[in-house]
Design a protein around this motif. Structure first.
Motif, PDB file in Angstrom:
ATOM      1  N   THR A   1       0.856  -1.179   0.000  1.00 53.25           N
ATOM      2  CA  THR A   1       0.000   0.000   0.000  1.00 53.25           C
ATOM      3  C   THR A   1       0.891   1.227   0.000  1.00 53.25           C
ATOM      4  N   ILE A   2       0.656   2.126  -0.950  1.00 48.33           N
ATOM      5  CA  ILE A   2       1.440   3.348  -1.028  1.00 48.33           C
ATOM      6  C   ILE A   2       0.503   4.540  -1.071  1.00 48.33           C
ATOM      7  N   ALA A   3       1.028   5.693  -0.697  1.00 48.09           N
ATOM      8  CA  ALA A   3       0.264   6.928  -0.741  1.00 48.09           C
ATOM      9  C   ALA A   3       0.710   7.715  -1.964  1.00 48.09           C
ATOM     10  N   LEU A   4      -0.240   8.108  -2.782  1.00 50.95           N
ATOM     11  CA  LEU A   4       0.049   8.895  -3.979  1.00 50.95           C
ATOM     12  C   LEU A   4      -0.593  10.265  -3.855  1.00 50.95           C
ATOM     13  N   LYS A   5       0.033  11.266  -4.449  1.00 47.71           N
ATOM     14  CA  LYS A   5      -0.556  12.593  -4.472  1.00 47.71           C
ATOM     15  C   LYS A   5      -1.700  12.594  -5.479  1.00 47.71           C
ATOM     16  N   ALA A   6      -2.786  13.234  -5.099  1.00 46.29           N
ATOM     17  CA  ALA A   6      -3.976  13.261  -5.943  1.00 46.29           C
ATOM     18  C   ALA A   6      -3.745  14.035  -7.234  1.00 46.29           C
ATOM     19  N   CYS A   7      -2.767  14.929  -7.269  1.00 45.81           N
ATOM     20  CA  CYS A   7      -2.518  15.724  -8.474  1.00 45.81           C
ATOM     21  C   CYS A   7      -1.926  14.873  -9.613  1.00 45.81           C
ATOM     22  N   PHE A   8      -1.458  13.659  -9.318  1.00 49.50           N
ATOM     23  CA  PHE A   8      -0.935  12.763 -10.341  1.00 49.50           C
ATOM     24  C   PHE A   8      -1.938  11.699 -10.753  1.00 49.50           C
ATOM     25  N   LEU A   9      -3.175  11.826 -10.319  1.00 47.96           N
ATOM     26  CA  LEU A   9      -4.221  10.843 -10.600  1.00 47.96           C
ATOM     27  C   LEU A   9      -5.363  11.464 -11.391  1.00 47.96           C
ATOM     28  N   LYS A  10      -6.044  10.628 -12.164  1.00 45.07           N
ATOM     29  CA  LYS A  10      -7.216  11.043 -12.933  1.00 45.07           C
ATOM     30  C   LYS A  10      -8.307  10.000 -12.714  1.00 45.07           C
ATOM     31  N   LYS A  11      -9.479  10.458 -12.359  1.00 43.48           N
ATOM     32  CA  LYS A  11     -10.590   9.535 -12.102  1.00 43.48           C
ATOM     33  C   LYS A  11     -10.987   8.847 -13.397  1.00 43.48           C
ATOM     34  N   SER A  12     -11.180   7.527 -13.341  1.00 47.02           N
ATOM     35  CA  SER A  12     -11.570   6.795 -14.546  1.00 47.02           C
ATOM     36  C   SER A  12     -12.864   6.065 -14.376  1.00 47.02           C
TER      37      SER A  12
END
Length: 69
Positions: A58-69
């Motif tokens: 489990t890792i934590a990612l910044k939301a600014c590098f994600l796109k809802k699909s």
């Protein structure tokens, strides 16, 4: 506080997201490639971080590098 993806869309627990940029994972030699789909995310108390399960870790990612699909 509300987590938002790179397009400004609100993220919720259990959403599927797509990585929009190649990301190096600290502590490993792995790289998350652009376009990787991550299912069943979990929001954290910090509005900029999202917990994602990739493989067995489990890792934590910044939301600014994600796109809802």
């Amino acid at each position: 506080m509300e987590a938002k993806d790179s397009n400004g869309t609100a993220l919720n627990d259990g959403d599927s997201v797509r990585v929009i940029k190649d990301l190096k994972v600290k502590g490993t030699s792995n790289t998350l490639k652009r376009g990787t789909v991550v299912k069943n995310i979990k929001l954290t108390t910090d509005s900029e971080l999202v917990d994602c399960r990739i493989g067995k870790s489990t890792i934590a990612l910044k939301a600014c590098f994600l796109k809802k699909s």
